[in-house]
Design a protein around this motif. Structure first.
Motif, PDB file in Angstrom:
ATOM      1  N   VAL A   1       0.843  -1.207   0.000  1.00 21.11           N
ATOM      2  CA  VAL A   1       0.000   0.000   0.000  1.00 21.11           C
ATOM      3  C   VAL A   1       0.872   1.250   0.000  1.00 21.11           C
ATOM      4  O   VAL A   1       0.566   2.232  -0.689  1.00 21.11           O
ATOM      5  N   ALA A   2       1.971   1.231   0.771  1.00 19.06           N
ATOM      6  CA  ALA A   2       2.882   2.374   0.811  1.00 19.06           C
ATOM      7  C   ALA A   2       3.482   2.649  -0.564  1.00 19.06           C
ATOM      8  O   ALA A   2       3.579   3.809  -1.000  1.00 19.06           O
ATOM      9  N   ALA A   3       3.881   1.579  -1.269  1.00 22.63           N
ATOM     10  CA  ALA A   3       4.457   1.748  -2.601  1.00 22.63           C
ATOM     11  C   ALA A   3       3.421   2.283  -3.587  1.00 22.63           C
ATOM     12  O   ALA A   3       3.717   3.173  -4.401  1.00 22.63           O
ATOM     13  N   LEU A   4       2.197   1.763  -3.533  1.00 20.04           N
ATOM     14  CA  LEU A   4       1.136   2.254  -4.419  1.00 20.04           C
ATOM     15  C   LEU A   4       0.830   3.723  -4.136  1.00 20.04           C
ATOM     16  O   LEU A   4       0.609   4.513  -5.062  1.00 20.04           O
ATOM     17  N   PHE A   5       0.853   4.081  -2.854  1.00 20.36           N
ATOM     18  CA  PHE A   5       0.606   5.476  -2.480  1.00 20.36           C
ATOM     19  C   PHE A   5       1.717   6.378  -3.009  1.00 20.36           C
ATOM     20  O   PHE A   5       1.449   7.429  -3.607  1.00 20.36           O
ATOM     21  N   GLY A   6       2.972   5.978  -2.791  1.00 17.98           N
ATOM     22  CA  GLY A   6       4.102   6.795  -3.239  1.00 17.98           C
ATOM     23  C   GLY A   6       4.128   6.957  -4.750  1.00 17.98           C
ATOM     24  O   GLY A   6       4.344   8.065  -5.268  1.00 17.98           O
ATOM     25  N   VAL A   7       3.893   5.857  -5.489  1.00 15.45           N
ATOM     26  CA  VAL A   7       3.904   5.915  -6.956  1.00 15.45           C
ATOM     27  C   VAL A   7       2.744   6.754  -7.473  1.00 15.45           C
ATOM     28  O   VAL A   7       2.916   7.597  -8.379  1.00 15.45           O
ATOM     29  N   SER A   8       1.559   6.555  -6.924  1.00 13.51           N
ATOM     30  CA  SER A   8       0.383   7.316  -7.375  1.00 13.51           C
ATOM     31  C   SER A   8       0.561   8.804  -7.130  1.00 13.51           C
ATOM     32  O   SER A   8       0.248   9.635  -7.992  1.00 13.51           O
ATOM     33  N   LEU A   9       1.072   9.148  -5.951  1.00 10.12           N
ATOM     34  CA  LEU A   9       1.292  10.556  -5.633  1.00 10.12           C
ATOM     35  C   LEU A   9       2.307  11.168  -6.586  1.00 10.12           C
ATOM     36  O   LEU A   9       2.120  12.293  -7.086  1.00 10.12           O
ATOM     37  N   ALA A  10       3.388  10.442  -6.866  1.00  8.99           N
ATOM     38  CA  ALA A  10       4.428  10.955  -7.776  1.00  8.99           C
ATOM     39  C   ALA A  10       3.882  11.143  -9.183  1.00  8.99           C
ATOM     40  O   ALA A  10       4.189  12.136  -9.855  1.00  8.99           O
ATOM     41  N   LEU A  11       3.066  10.192  -9.651  1.00 11.86           N
ATOM     42  CA  LEU A  11       2.495  10.306 -10.996  1.00 11.86           C
ATOM     43  C   LEU A  11       1.571  11.510 -11.107  1.00 11.86           C
ATOM     44  O   LEU A  11       1.624  12.269 -12.083  1.00 11.86           O
ATOM     45  N   VAL A  12       0.719  11.690 -10.120  1.00  9.55           N
ATOM     46  CA  VAL A  12      -0.247  12.806 -10.161  1.00  9.55           C
ATOM     47  C   VAL A  12       0.477  14.141 -10.059  1.00  9.55           C
ATOM     48  O   VAL A  12       0.177  15.082 -10.814  1.00  9.55           O
ATOM     49  N   VAL A  13       1.423  14.256  -9.118  1.00 11.26           N
ATOM     50  CA  VAL A  13       2.123  15.530  -8.931  1.00 11.26           C
ATOM     51  C   VAL A  13       3.007  15.864 -10.127  1.00 11.26           C
ATOM     52  O   VAL A  13       3.062  17.012 -10.582  1.00 11.26           O
ATOM     53  N   ARG A  14       3.682  14.839 -10.661  1.00  8.97           N
ATOM     54  CA  ARG A  14       4.638  15.095 -11.740  1.00  8.97           C
ATOM     55  C   ARG A  14       3.971  15.259 -13.100  1.00  8.97           C
ATOM     56  O   ARG A  14       4.370  16.100 -13.912  1.00  8.97           O
ATOM     57  N   PHE A  15       2.919  14.458 -13.395  1.00 12.07           N
ATOM     58  CA  PHE A  15       2.345  14.468 -14.741  1.00 12.07           C
ATOM     59  C   PHE A  15       0.887  14.913 -14.799  1.00 12.07           C
ATOM     60  O   PHE A  15       0.366  15.148 -15.893  1.00 12.07           O
ATOM     61  N   GLY A  16       0.233  14.988 -13.648  1.00 13.40           N
ATOM     62  CA  GLY A  16      -1.162  15.406 -13.664  1.00 13.40           C
ATOM     63  C   GLY A  16      -2.040  14.375 -14.354  1.00 13.40           C
ATOM     64  O   GLY A  16      -1.895  13.166 -14.163  1.00 13.40           O
ATOM     65  N   ALA A  17      -2.942  14.845 -15.194  1.00 13.25           N
ATOM     66  CA  ALA A  17      -3.873  13.943 -15.887  1.00 13.25           C
ATOM     67  C   ALA A  17      -3.251  13.310 -17.123  1.00 13.25           C
ATOM     68  O   ALA A  17      -3.781  12.332 -17.656  1.00 13.25           O
TER      69      ALA A  17
END
Length: 508
Positions: free
Chosen positions: A64-80
């Motif tokens: 769950v921690a890895a999914l959270f970290g990856v998801s947050l990075a994707l949204v912050v870095r690339f948006g939609a």
């Protein structure tokens, strides 16, 4: 409990015979021969239920921690607008994260619930994952966005550490209630067994409960308790089977070393039982102890404590930077407290007292005044009511304490002006309790070691009972810190200080 005696020349468990009533033979030290393998009970290879649950919970938390970290990075870095390649990378990183944690021993049973070792495995896994991504990116000549990696890995690490902290809290509560414990058989001489027994059960949160002790026959008391067994190797193995222990802890014992200890470890390995050996060195933290091969032998090396040089420079920088930040953050509270002290009682806002710092240098320590102005003059008449630890004067319901002073002491707000002492270099954020000159005059030779480091605004004494500690306990904690301090230990104590202050135990 039946007492077993090893007959001379016998090495098979079947040759064990009960000792005649009242007999106290000293066993011949015989190592069991390699014969038919002992068939362990199914329980030996079946992990305790709590261990399996803890492992699955740790795996789930890390995923769950890895999914959270990856998801947050994707949204912050690339948006939609997320590129398909990063979706694939984002799917691969959680798997790589679990592999890195496993390789760093994050799922080993012996580390479950230990706290520091688990957190170190998470940090090492984060470093390893960063290195893997960097090397893979370079080898495949792919352009991985640095912002994605810089955000994904640290956030995964922080989230995983938080998940492990939650798990650690849960297992600690269960262990305090006597659950999720590992059954221990302690082997050694009477005094060593007593010491090791006390240390193993000193903190229930470590998860050890001693169920039996194995002593040489000559050390057995006249009326041995049901848990007291005479020991030869076969006695130890018999006790392991009968008491269904999970850990055998060997205290420093000259009769159980070298090849004997090695053969015992093989026998325990076949039973799925862990063997731990105490080197007989107490109050020394792990970072100062290392095992090094010398002349074909594995020798234990004890490093000297760090009392000067680079580590102390780093500690001074840490104290000044964090102390300055705390001063700025707490400035409104300091101003409000100063006003309250001034308007609620006569006398100065600050109380200045001479204390002894590093190397015996004296300095003026600052505190908010919590007593009436003539408190020192009234101390003599209250001496008979002293509830302190024999050296320090403490009174739980001290009539000299002002009304606002009671609240300041309860939450340690009166100590905050010592941040000025930290910025001056007289004190550290973490260290031994700053002693009075009268205390130092009563120090024994060994007690002076606590002055190798600067006294602290907080320390082990602050998070271990404060004024409820005896003089010996307070000194032992100070010496332990002086011998084993590190930046990591300072951070841990600062974290625990907040909880101790909110709990207000031992504050009066």
């Amino acid at each position: 409990m039946t007492e077993f005696v090893m007959s001379e020349g016998l090495a098979d468990p079947a040759d064990l015979r009960p000792a005649p009533s009242g007999e106290r033979r000293r066993p011949v030290w015989v190592v069991p021969d390699e014969g038919p393998a002992v068939v362990p009970r199914a329980a030996r290879f079946t992990e305790a239920r709590w261990v399996a649950k803890y492992r699955w919970a740790a795996l789930a938390g890390d995923l769950v921690a890895a999914l959270f970290g990856v998801s947050l990075a994707l949204v912050v870095r690339f948006g939609a607008q997320i590129d398909f390649g990063y979706i694939v990378l984002g799917a691969a990183l959680p798997v790589a994260w679990l592999v890195c944690v496993a390789l760093e021993r994050g799922y080993e049973t012996r580390y479950f619930g230990t706290g520091p070792e688990e957190f170190r495995s998470i940090i090492r896994a984060a470093v390893a994952l960063t290195a893997v991504v960097a090397v893979t990116s370079y080898a495949t000549k792919s352009q991985v966005a640095r912002g994605f990696v810089v955000l994904a890995v640290p956030m995964t690490c922080l989230a995983a550490m938080f998940a492990r902290w939650v798990l650690h809290r849960q297992i600690s509560k269960r262990r305090i209630a006597g659950r999720c414990m590992r059954r221990v058989l302690v082997v050694g001489r009477n005094d060593q067994v007593t010491t090791l027994h006390r240390h193993l059960e000193e903190r229930k949160t470590d998860g050890y409960v001693v169920v039996a002790s194995c002593l040489p026959r000559g050390d057995l008391p006249d009326e041995p308790g049901p848990e007291r067994l005479g020991h030869a190797e076969m006695d130890i193995l018999k006790a392991v089977d009968e008491w269904d222990v999970e850990v055998v802890a060997v205290a420093a014992d000259p009769e159980l070393t070298g090849h004997s200890l090695r053969k015992l470890s093989w026998a325990l390995e076949r039973r799925g039982v862990e063997l731990i050996v105490s080197p007989g060195i107490v109050e020394v933290a792990g970072p100062r102890i290392s095992i090094r091969p010398v002349a074909g032998l594995s020798l234990l090396h004890l490093e000297r404590p760090s009392v000067s040089g680079g580590p102390h420079v780093l500690k001074n920088i840490f104290d000044r930077v964090v102390g300055c930040l705390l001063m700025l953050a707490l400035l409104p509270l300091l101003l409000v407290t100063a006003v309250l002290v001034k308007v609620t009682s006569r006398g100065p806002v600050l109380f200045r007292q001479t204390r002894v710092g590093r190397g015996g240098e004296q300095f003026r320590m600052l505190k908010f005044r919590t007593m009436v102005a003539d408190a020192e003059e009234r101390k003599a008449e209250l001496q008979v009511l002293n509830e302190g630890n024999g050296i320090l004067f403490k009174l739980r319901d001290d009539p000299r304490v002002t009304r606002i002073g009671r609240y300041l002491r309860r939450f340690s707000v009166d100590e905050l002006p010592q941040l000025v002492n930290v910025l001056r270099g007289d004190m550290s954020l973490v260290g031994p309790r700053p002693p009075l000159p009268a205390e130092v005059a009563q120090y024994q030779l060994d007690d002076a070691r606590r002055m190798l480091v600067k006294p602290g605004l907080t320390g082990l004494w602050q998070v271990s009972g404060r004024s409820d500690l005896t003089w010996e306990e307070s000194m032992r904690l100070d010496l332990r810190y002086a011998d084993n301090w590190s930046i990591a230990l300072d951070l841990l104590i600062l974290w625990k200080t907040a909880r101790a202050v909110l709990g207000s135990d031992g504050a009066y």
